[in-house]
Design an enzyme around this catalytic site. Structure first.
Site, PDB file in Angstrom:
ATOM      1  N   LYS A 115      74.122  25.006 100.302  1.00  7.90           N
ATOM      2  CA  LYS A 115      72.318  25.818 101.550  1.00  7.90           C
ATOM      3  C   LYS A 115      72.239  25.362 102.610  1.00  7.90           C
ATOM      4  O   LYS A 115      72.411  24.541 102.561  1.00  7.90           O
ATOM      5  CB  LYS A 115      71.754  24.911  99.842  1.00  7.90           C
ATOM      6  CG  LYS A 115      70.056  24.635 100.611  1.00  7.90           C
ATOM      7  CD  LYS A 115      70.114  23.750  99.269  1.00  7.90           C
ATOM      8  CE  LYS A 115      69.227  22.164 100.329  1.00  7.90           C
ATOM      9  NZ  LYS A 115      68.131  22.461 100.692  1.00  7.90           N
ATOM     10  N   ASP A 153      67.131  27.369 101.887  1.00 12.88           N
ATOM     11  CA  ASP A 153      65.599  27.123 101.140  1.00 12.88           C
ATOM     12  C   ASP A 153      64.677  26.739 102.146  1.00 12.88           C
ATOM     13  O   ASP A 153      64.826  25.166 102.969  1.00 12.88           O
ATOM     14  CB  ASP A 153      66.768  26.134 101.035  1.00 12.88           C
ATOM     15  CG  ASP A 153      65.737  24.317 100.330  1.00 12.88           C
ATOM     16  OD1 ASP A 153      64.928  25.116  99.211  1.00 12.88           O
ATOM     17  OD2 ASP A 153      66.088  23.725 100.504  1.00 12.88           O
ATOM     18  N   LYS A 191      61.292  27.453 101.296  1.00 12.93           N
ATOM     19  CA  LYS A 191      60.380  27.371 100.711  1.00 12.93           C
ATOM     20  C   LYS A 191      59.067  27.674 101.577  1.00 12.93           C
ATOM     21  O   LYS A 191      58.431  26.598 101.782  1.00 12.93           O
ATOM     22  CB  LYS A 191      60.214  25.369 100.592  1.00 12.93           C
ATOM     23  CG  LYS A 191      61.871  24.803  99.974  1.00 12.93           C
ATOM     24  CD  LYS A 191      60.796  23.314  99.245  1.00 12.93           C
ATOM     25  CE  LYS A 191      62.356  22.813  98.585  1.00 12.93           C
ATOM     26  NZ  LYS A 191      63.106  22.048  99.799  1.00 12.93           N
ATOM     27  N   ASP A 234      52.257  30.480 101.923  1.00 10.51           N
ATOM     28  CA  ASP A 234      51.538  31.851 102.904  1.00 10.51           C
ATOM     29  C   ASP A 234      50.500  32.554 102.463  1.00 10.51           C
ATOM     30  O   ASP A 234      50.891  32.561 100.964  1.00 10.51           O
ATOM     31  CB  ASP A 234      51.961  31.741 104.196  1.00 10.51           C
ATOM     32  CG  ASP A 234      50.625  31.636 105.693  1.00 10.51           C
ATOM     33  OD1 ASP A 234      49.727  32.144 105.625  1.00 10.51           O
ATOM     34  OD2 ASP A 234      51.597  31.409 106.658  1.00 10.51           O
ATOM     35  N   ASN A 292      50.925  38.730 101.865  1.00  5.01           N
ATOM     36  CA  ASN A 292      51.329  39.437 102.444  1.00  5.01           C
ATOM     37  C   ASN A 292      52.146  39.202 103.623  1.00  5.01           C
ATOM     38  O   ASN A 292      53.197  39.374 104.141  1.00  5.01           O
ATOM     39  CB  ASN A 292      50.036  40.255 103.851  1.00  5.01           C
ATOM     40  CG  ASN A 292      51.028  41.616 104.719  1.00  5.01           C
ATOM     41  OD1 ASN A 292      51.155  42.516 104.684  1.00  5.01           O
ATOM     42  ND2 ASN A 292      50.568  40.834 106.078  1.00  5.01           N
ATOM     43  N   THR A 318      61.768  16.987  93.522  1.00 10.61           N
ATOM     44  CA  THR A 318      62.684  16.347  92.993  1.00 10.61           C
ATOM     45  C   THR A 318      62.619  14.652  93.347  1.00 10.61           C
ATOM     46  O   THR A 318      63.365  13.712  93.034  1.00 10.61           O
ATOM     47  CB  THR A 318      64.038  16.393  92.882  1.00 10.61           C
ATOM     48  OG1 THR A 318      64.169  17.456  94.288  1.00 10.61           O
ATOM     49  CG2 THR A 318      64.453  18.049  92.091  1.00 10.61           C
ATOM     50  N   GLN A 323      65.596  10.500  96.498  1.00 13.03           N
ATOM     51  CA  GLN A 323      66.002  11.358  95.076  1.00 13.03           C
ATOM     52  C   GLN A 323      64.821  11.000  93.647  1.00 13.03           C
ATOM     53  O   GLN A 323      65.795   9.702  93.763  1.00 13.03           O
ATOM     54  CB  GLN A 323      66.736  12.103  94.847  1.00 13.03           C
ATOM     55  CG  GLN A 323      67.217  12.923  95.797  1.00 13.03           C
ATOM     56  CD  GLN A 323      66.806  14.532  95.465  1.00 13.03           C
ATOM     57  OE1 GLN A 323      65.738  14.877  94.904  1.00 13.03           O
ATOM     58  NE2 GLN A 323      67.268  15.546  96.202  1.00 13.03           N
ATOM     59  N   ARG A 373      74.010  14.617 100.254  1.00 16.16           N
ATOM     60  CA  ARG A 373      74.473  13.496 101.572  1.00 16.16           C
ATOM     61  C   ARG A 373      75.310  12.776  99.818  1.00 16.16           C
ATOM     62  O   ARG A 373      76.412  11.647 100.911  1.00 16.16           O
ATOM     63  CB  ARG A 373      73.215  12.079 100.873  1.00 16.16           C
ATOM     64  CG  ARG A 373      72.642  12.622 102.379  1.00 16.16           C
ATOM     65  CD  ARG A 373      70.775  12.409 102.337  1.00 16.16           C
ATOM     66  NE  ARG A 373      70.108  12.527 101.056  1.00 16.16           N
ATOM     67  CZ  ARG A 373      68.534  12.363 100.486  1.00 16.16           C
ATOM     68  NH1 ARG A 373      68.467  11.249 101.397  1.00 16.16           N
ATOM     69  NH2 ARG A 373      67.410  12.547  99.507  1.00 16.16           N
TER      70      ARG A 373
HETATM   71  O1  C5P Z   1      71.478  14.900  99.700  1.00 17.47           O
HETATM   72  P1  C5P Z   1      70.254  15.167  98.739  1.00 17.47           P
HETATM   73  O2  C5P Z   1      71.995  15.874  97.365  1.00 17.47           O
HETATM   74  O3  C5P Z   1      69.407  14.919  97.767  1.00 17.47           O
HETATM   75  O4  C5P Z   1      69.905  16.580  99.456  1.00 17.47           O
HETATM   76  C1  C5P Z   1      69.879  17.596  98.231  1.00 17.47           C
HETATM   77  C2  C5P Z   1      68.462  19.060  98.809  1.00 17.47           C
HETATM   78  O5  C5P Z   1      68.048  19.701  98.035  1.00 17.47           O
HETATM   79  C3  C5P Z   1      68.126  18.803 100.710  1.00 17.47           C
HETATM   80  O6  C5P Z   1      68.048  19.949 100.784  1.00 17.47           O
HETATM   81  C4  C5P Z   1      67.050  18.720  99.364  1.00 17.47           C
HETATM   82  O7  C5P Z   1      65.858  19.441 100.485  1.00 17.47           O
HETATM   83  C5  C5P Z   1      66.680  19.374  98.884  1.00 17.47           C
HETATM   84  N1  C5P Z   1      65.826  19.998  98.303  1.00 17.47           N
HETATM   85  C6  C5P Z   1      65.182  18.787  96.881  1.00 17.47           C
HETATM   86  N2  C5P Z   1      64.334  19.501  95.494  1.00 17.47           N
HETATM   87  C7  C5P Z   1      63.704  20.487  95.387  1.00 17.47           C
HETATM   88  C8  C5P Z   1      64.384  21.419  96.348  1.00 17.47           C
HETATM   89  C9  C5P Z   1      65.498  21.422  97.616  1.00 17.47           C
HETATM   90  O8  C5P Z   1      65.179  17.903  97.117  1.00 17.47           O
HETATM   91  N3  C5P Z   1      62.965  20.506  95.171  1.00 17.47           N
END
Ligand code: C5P
Length: 238
Positions: free
Chosen positions: A34, A61, A63, A66, A69, A125, A195, A216
């Protein structure tokens, strides 16, 4: 060791050199990466081309959100990079998602290529109840996730990004072919970082996730390859 496409490693790095070093260390143990805002804004399309040349799958990713169009045109450009998954924010609304899906699929047909899978982000999340309450939605987090996932499906999205905690309810609401990509995945004993709504890799898949995104716990591990292989063997057969 065989690669498992269900494991997506988040390359959250500020430079392409660091991302490439991580990829070198992970070698054949990871097939799906990703690329998020940090790396894409730093390294641009070059890192996407590099990943594709290395035979890796890419979830870009960014996201997007806007006017319809703008998002439709931006997603089309991103699909030309050979990305395998792209995403936007479901709160951009039905029209934005519908037009993005139509534009990307039409462009792929013209190019004679398979379109990338399109995902909608439901509720991040990292959001806990206190932060969510600040936004003044009438729904609870769980209700909002289901409402947005159902809207995304109706608008032509292939799936959603959501917490593993909500995967089972999304699977029930959106049916069997809907992709559910879950970040917020933490192997047993790993730090939560920022998280909130987390689960283990096995629990996420058992709840109905089709892919798990892990950042991570792999990228900051002393032995990245061992960390990725441990997750792959943990989910084998699930
Ligand atoms: O390091 P970690 O495992 O927390 O990374 C999670 C990845 O998923 C990060 O790149 C974060 O931006 C992404 N992400 C998220 N929650 C979402 C969408 C993407 O944590 N809803």
């Amino acid at each position: 060791m065989e690669c498992d496409d269900r494991l997506i490693v988040a390359l959250d790095f500020p430079t392409s050199e660091e991302a490439k070093e991580c990829m070198r260390e992970l070698g054949e143990s990871v097939s799906y990466y990703k690329v998020g805002m940090e790396l894409y804004y730093a390294a641009g399309n070059e890192i996407i081309s590099f990943l594709k040349q290395e035979g890796k799958k890419v979830f870009l990713d960014l996201k997007l959100q806007d006017i319809p169009n703008t998002v439709a045109h931006a997603m089309t450009v991103l699909s030309f990079l050979g990305t395998d998954m792209l995403n936007l924010h479901a709160i951009g609304g039905r029209k934005m998602m519908f037009e993005a899906a139509a534009a990307v699929r039409e462009a792929s047909v013209k190019e004679g290529k398979n379109p990338p899978k399109l995902l909608a982000v439901t509720v991040l999340t990292s959001m806990d109840k206190t932060q969510f309450d600040d936004l003044n939605y009438k729904n609870t987090i769980a209700e909002q996730v289901i409402a947005l996932a159902s809207l995304a499906k109706e608008a032509g999205m292939d799936g959603v990004v959501a917490s593993p905690k909500e995967a089972a309810a999304i699977r029930k609401a959106c049916g069997k072919d809907f992709l559910i990509v879950t970040p917020g995945v933490r192997p047993v004993g790993a730090a939560l970082d920022d998280q909130s709504r987390v689960a283990t890799p096995v629990a996420a898949l058992k709840n109905g996730a089709t892919h798990i995104v892990v950042g991570r716990p792999v990228t900051k591990a002393e032995n990245r390859r061992a960390a990725a292989e441990a997750i792959a063997s943990e989910i084998k057969g699930v």
